[in-house]
Each structure stands twice: as C-alpha cells, then as structure tokens.
Design an enzyme around this catalytic site. Structure first.
Site, mmCIF file in Angstrom:
data_model
loop_
_atom_site.group_PDB
_atom_site.id
_atom_site.type_symbol
_atom_site.label_atom_id
_atom_site.label_comp_id
_atom_site.label_asym_id
_atom_site.label_seq_id
_atom_site.Cartn_x
_atom_site.Cartn_y
_atom_site.Cartn_z
ATOM 1 N N CYS A 139 0.732 -1.077 0.012
ATOM 2 C CA CYS A 139 0.135 0.018 0.083
ATOM 3 C C CYS A 139 0.942 1.288 -0.103
ATOM 4 C CB CYS A 139 -0.912 -0.193 1.207
ATOM 5 S SG CYS A 139 -0.190 -0.603 2.795
ATOM 6 N N HIS A 252 -2.466 6.532 4.105
ATOM 7 C CA HIS A 252 -1.198 6.886 4.282
ATOM 8 C C HIS A 252 -0.353 8.037 3.731
ATOM 9 C CE1 HIS A 252 -1.158 2.783 5.698
ATOM 10 N NE2 HIS A 252 -0.537 2.111 4.962
HETATM 11 N N1 LIG Z 1 -5.114 -2.801 5.552
HETATM 12 C C1 LIG Z 1 -4.829 -2.254 4.464
HETATM 13 O O1 LIG Z 1 -4.292 -1.091 4.154
HETATM 14 C C2 LIG Z 1 -3.817 -3.251 3.429
HETATM 15 C C3 LIG Z 1 -3.515 -2.788 2.121
HETATM 16 C C4 LIG Z 1 -2.822 -3.694 1.414
HETATM 17 C C5 LIG Z 1 -2.761 -4.942 1.582
HETATM 18 N N2 LIG Z 1 -3.327 -5.550 2.772
HETATM 19 C C6 LIG Z 1 -3.443 -6.800 2.924
HETATM 20 O O2 LIG Z 1 -4.640 -7.436 2.825
HETATM 21 C C7 LIG Z 1 -5.007 -8.546 3.852
HETATM 22 C C8 LIG Z 1 -6.017 -8.008 4.762
HETATM 23 O O3 LIG Z 1 -5.846 -6.900 5.521
HETATM 24 P P1 LIG Z 1 -6.874 -6.280 6.219
HETATM 25 O O4 LIG Z 1 -6.274 -5.090 6.660
HETATM 26 O O5 LIG Z 1 -8.314 -6.225 5.625
HETATM 27 O O6 LIG Z 1 -6.948 -7.344 7.540
HETATM 28 P P2 LIG Z 1 -8.093 -7.418 8.713
HETATM 29 O O7 LIG Z 1 -9.162 -6.270 8.575
HETATM 30 O O8 LIG Z 1 -7.509 -8.051 9.659
HETATM 31 O O9 LIG Z 1 -8.908 -8.737 7.976
HETATM 32 C C9 LIG Z 1 -8.519 -9.960 7.761
HETATM 33 C C10 LIG Z 1 -9.543 -10.829 7.163
HETATM 34 O O10 LIG Z 1 -9.113 -12.177 6.738
HETATM 35 C C11 LIG Z 1 -9.974 -13.186 7.328
HETATM 36 N N3 LIG Z 1 -9.230 -14.287 7.758
HETATM 37 C C12 LIG Z 1 -8.510 -14.324 9.127
HETATM 38 N N4 LIG Z 1 -8.291 -15.888 9.238
HETATM 39 C C13 LIG Z 1 -8.842 -16.453 8.271
HETATM 40 C C14 LIG Z 1 -8.837 -17.747 7.919
HETATM 41 N N5 LIG Z 1 -8.220 -18.739 8.660
HETATM 42 N N6 LIG Z 1 -9.657 -18.297 7.000
HETATM 43 C C15 LIG Z 1 -10.367 -17.372 6.122
HETATM 44 N N7 LIG Z 1 -10.321 -16.030 6.275
HETATM 45 C C16 LIG Z 1 -9.629 -15.644 7.376
HETATM 46 C C17 LIG Z 1 -10.763 -12.407 8.569
HETATM 47 O O11 LIG Z 1 -12.007 -13.002 8.842
HETATM 48 P P3 LIG Z 1 -12.525 -12.898 10.223
HETATM 49 O O12 LIG Z 1 -13.419 -11.847 10.437
HETATM 50 O O13 LIG Z 1 -13.262 -14.299 10.337
HETATM 51 O O14 LIG Z 1 -11.386 -13.301 11.327
HETATM 52 C C18 LIG Z 1 -10.864 -10.863 7.947
HETATM 53 O O15 LIG Z 1 -12.088 -10.980 6.894
HETATM 54 C C19 LIG Z 1 -3.554 -8.634 4.687
HETATM 55 O O16 LIG Z 1 -2.882 -9.554 3.490
HETATM 56 C C20 LIG Z 1 -2.896 -7.443 4.159
HETATM 57 O O17 LIG Z 1 -1.530 -7.437 4.319
HETATM 58 C C21 LIG Z 1 -3.900 -4.530 3.544
#
Ligand SMILES: NC(=O)c1ccc[n+]([C@@H]2O[C@H](COP(=O)([O-])OP(=O)(O)OC[C@H]3O[C@@H](n4cnc5c(N)ncnc54)[C@H](OP(=O)(O)O)[C@@H]3O)[C@@H](O)[C@H]2O)c1
Length: 341
Positions: A139, A252
C-alpha cells in the site's frame, strides 16, 4: 439460493469470491465493486469459521459469510484474496486449480517472476502475462509510486529517500479498534494495553512497520525498492525508506526526496503531476493547501503537493503524497486490475 451466494440480475457476468470479506480491505472491496458497477453475477463472502453466518452487504442485499474451504472456489471466475499471507499461501493454489483468476493483496507472491505485480496506471499491460494470479502491490509503495512514476517518465528516477506516515487501518480492523480504544481510555486518564503494536499508538508514532531484517530496515521499508523495480520495470531503482505508523485511522502519506537523471524544475514537475492519472496536484502552500490523510480518506485519487527542488540532491525534487491505502493501496487497485481483465 445456496447459503452465502446471492444471485443478481442477468446482465452481469462474473462469479466473484472475496476471501477476507469481513476485514478492512474486504469491506472496501465490496463497496468498490458496487460503486464501480463491476459486472457481478454472484458474490461469495469468505472468512474464518468465527465469522461464518455473519452478514455483509452488497447492493443492499445481505450476503451470508461462509467459512473458507477447499470448495469455496467452485464456479468462481475471480477471487480477491485479502486475508493475510498465510491464507493466500494455502488457498490461492486451490482457487487457481478450481479455475478462478486470483487477485491477491498479500505480499506472498508479489516478487514471484511468474506473477504480474500491477498498478494499472503504471504497468497495466503486465496483466496480460498472468497465469491465473496477479498480485496487488504494497500500500505505501502504491501511494508513493503514483507520484514517482509520472516524474520518472519525465525525468528518469534514479533513487528516492522517503519516510512514510502510515494509518492504523493498514494493519486491519483490529488495529483501528485498538487506536479507538486507546484514545477513549486516555480521555479518562486510563491506559489500554497495546496488542497489535508493540507500544501504544494513540498520541505516539512508531518507527516500526513489519518485521526487522538483518540490514536494520524493516520488510515493509524494502518493498518500495523491490516492488518499485518490478512495477516500473526499473531494475536499478534505489529506495531508502523509513516506515512509520502514526495515529491516523485511514490514508497513508509519504515524504519523498527523489533524484533524477535529467534536470528538473518545479514548474515542469507540477505540470507532469497535474496530468498524471489517478493523482491530483494539491500544492498551494501559501493557502495552507497540501495533501492530508483526512482529505484523501475515502477518495480514489491520491494527492501530491509540497513540490520543491530538493536542496540536498542534484536534480532532486522533494514532495509529499497522501492516498487512501485501503483504496489505491488495496481494494480499488485490485478492482482496477479485475477491470483490465
Ligand atoms: N489494510 C490495508 O491497508 C492493506 C493494504 C494492502 C494490503 N493489505 C493486505 O490485505 C490483507 C487483509 O488485510 P486487512 O487489513 O483487511 O486485515 P483484517 O481487517 O484483519 O481482515 C482479515 C480478514 O481475513 C479473514 N481471515 C482471517 N483468518 C482467516 C482464515 N483462517 N480463513 C479465512 N479468512 C480468514 C478475517 O476473517 P474473520 O473476520 O473471520 O477473522 C478477515 O476477513 C492482508 O494480507 C494485508 O497485508 C492490507
């Protein structure tokens, strides 16, 4: 109707799965698909077992969240992954095998030479080389490159020095909750414990994003150089970055000093940046107008400003970029990739 699978009108075309649909990026993916009128026939919302049965909304319809399983990708055309590296490592191959094209938000496959790493405004043509998997960039890198790349096209970038100011939503929904909680308890003269970060994030800045490497940089800090080289097709590109987590909910910002091959001028740079796709020039410091997280949160375009000649570099420019990392750094970019497909 199958559980978790909602059927929409006939004019639409793609069966979509979102892995991590309950997370910060997943929620945004649903909104972006809806807002951009992506041709969706069905959408399958996937998460861990603990969220199975919960509902998310798409086009005013409730979609029941299903637990991710080996059969989650049957009949799926496009699968967006945003559930962390571990889930991507395990389930992306399953989705590909089932015939879905995967757009992955994790860092697991980004540097794989067989996987295109794409920012549509920069290297959209790389999508053509995909073999069922396209990676979405980091990001902070995405936000910074939205300004660095157009300048590179004009002046030829050699190296950058940068410091990031990264919002807590970059660490997911639980980090947003942690900042809210710490602010609320501080108002009552109490302290709530740091869980996501190693130290309190409210009223603090942490020069620590991602894990430390032997070099002393963090993994996040090296992404701008590594991913920047791949996205810009610029193997010599150098980037020395300090990544900092700040108590901002969303968007960011990156302070960039960039050195170029050709002679630069502020006027030319502004002209180039003003025309760049996905970017807005907000650069009237005398009127206190410059990019800020509060102004770009929820906005598709990134903003750039504070453009000036860098006084410490030959042919150098200093600038400030802000962008909504849940959009350009994740969900929007992923949907733009799907649109290219
Ligand atoms: N946040 C950002 O700005 C951003 C930017 C670029 C890339 N990313 C990437 O995007 C990804 C998600 O980030 P996020 O910020 O959205 O994280 P987040 O808010 O913590 O969400 C994580 C998601 O993954 C699911 N999950 C966790 N364990 C799982 C499992 N065992 N099986 C299936 N689903 C599962 C969670 O479901 P539950 O509700 O069931 O726990 C939730 O829907 C990461 O790889 C991160 O590096 C994030």
């Amino acid at each position: 109707m199958k559980s978790g699978l909602t059927i929409f009108s006939v004019k639409e075309e793609y069966h979509i799965a979102i892995v991590g649909a309950t997370g910060a990026v997943g929620a945004e993916l649903l909104r972006v698909l809806e807002r951009r009128n992506f041709p969706v026939t069905t959408i399958r919302a996937l998460a861990s077992g603990k969220s199975a049965g919960r509902k998310v909304q798409f086009r005013n319809q409730p979609i029941i969240v299903e637990e991710l399983s080996d059969h989650s990708f049957d009949n799926i055309d496009i699968a967006f992954f945003s559930a962390g590296g571990e889930i991507s490592r395990k389930s992306v191959p399953i989705a590909r095998k089932a015939g879905a094209i995967v757009i992955d938000n994790s860092s697991v496959f980004r540097m794989d030479p067989d996987v295109p790493l794409v920012i549509p405004e920069i290297n959209g043509q790389d999508v053509k080389q995909h073999r069922g998997l396209i990676a979405n960039p980091n990001c902070t890198t995405a936000v910074a490159l939205m300004a660095i790349y157009p300048l590179h096209r004009a002046f030829g970038v050699r190296r950058v020095f940068a410091a990031s100011y990264q919002a807590v939503s970059g660490s997911g929904q639980r980090a947003i909750n942690e900042l809210k909680e710490q602010i609320a308890t501080a108002a009552e003269d109490r302290q709530s414990p740091a869980q996501i970060y190693p130290h309190p994030i409210a009223f603090n800045v942490l020069p620590h994003v991602d894990v430390f490497l032997e070099s002393g940089y963090t993994k996040e800090e090296m992404k701008m150089q590594n991913e920047g080289r791949k996205i810009m097709h610029l193997p010599e590109f150098l980037a020395s970055v300090t990544c900092v987590r700040v108590p901002v909910y969303r968007a960011h910002s990156v302070a960039v000093s960039a050195e170029f091959e050709k002679k630069v001028s502020v006027e030319q740079a502004r002209e180039v940046l003003a025309k760049a796709p996905g970017l807005e020039l907000v650069d009237e410091p005398q009127k206190n107008r410059y990019p800020m997280p509060l102004n770009v949160a929820g906005k598709d375009n990134c903003e750039v400003g504070r453009v000036r000649l860098d006084c410490a570099l030959a042919n150098g420019l200093a600038l400030w970029v802000s962008g909504d990392q849940l959009l350009k750094g994740a969900a929007l970019n992923a949907v733009q990739i799907a649109e290219l497909l």
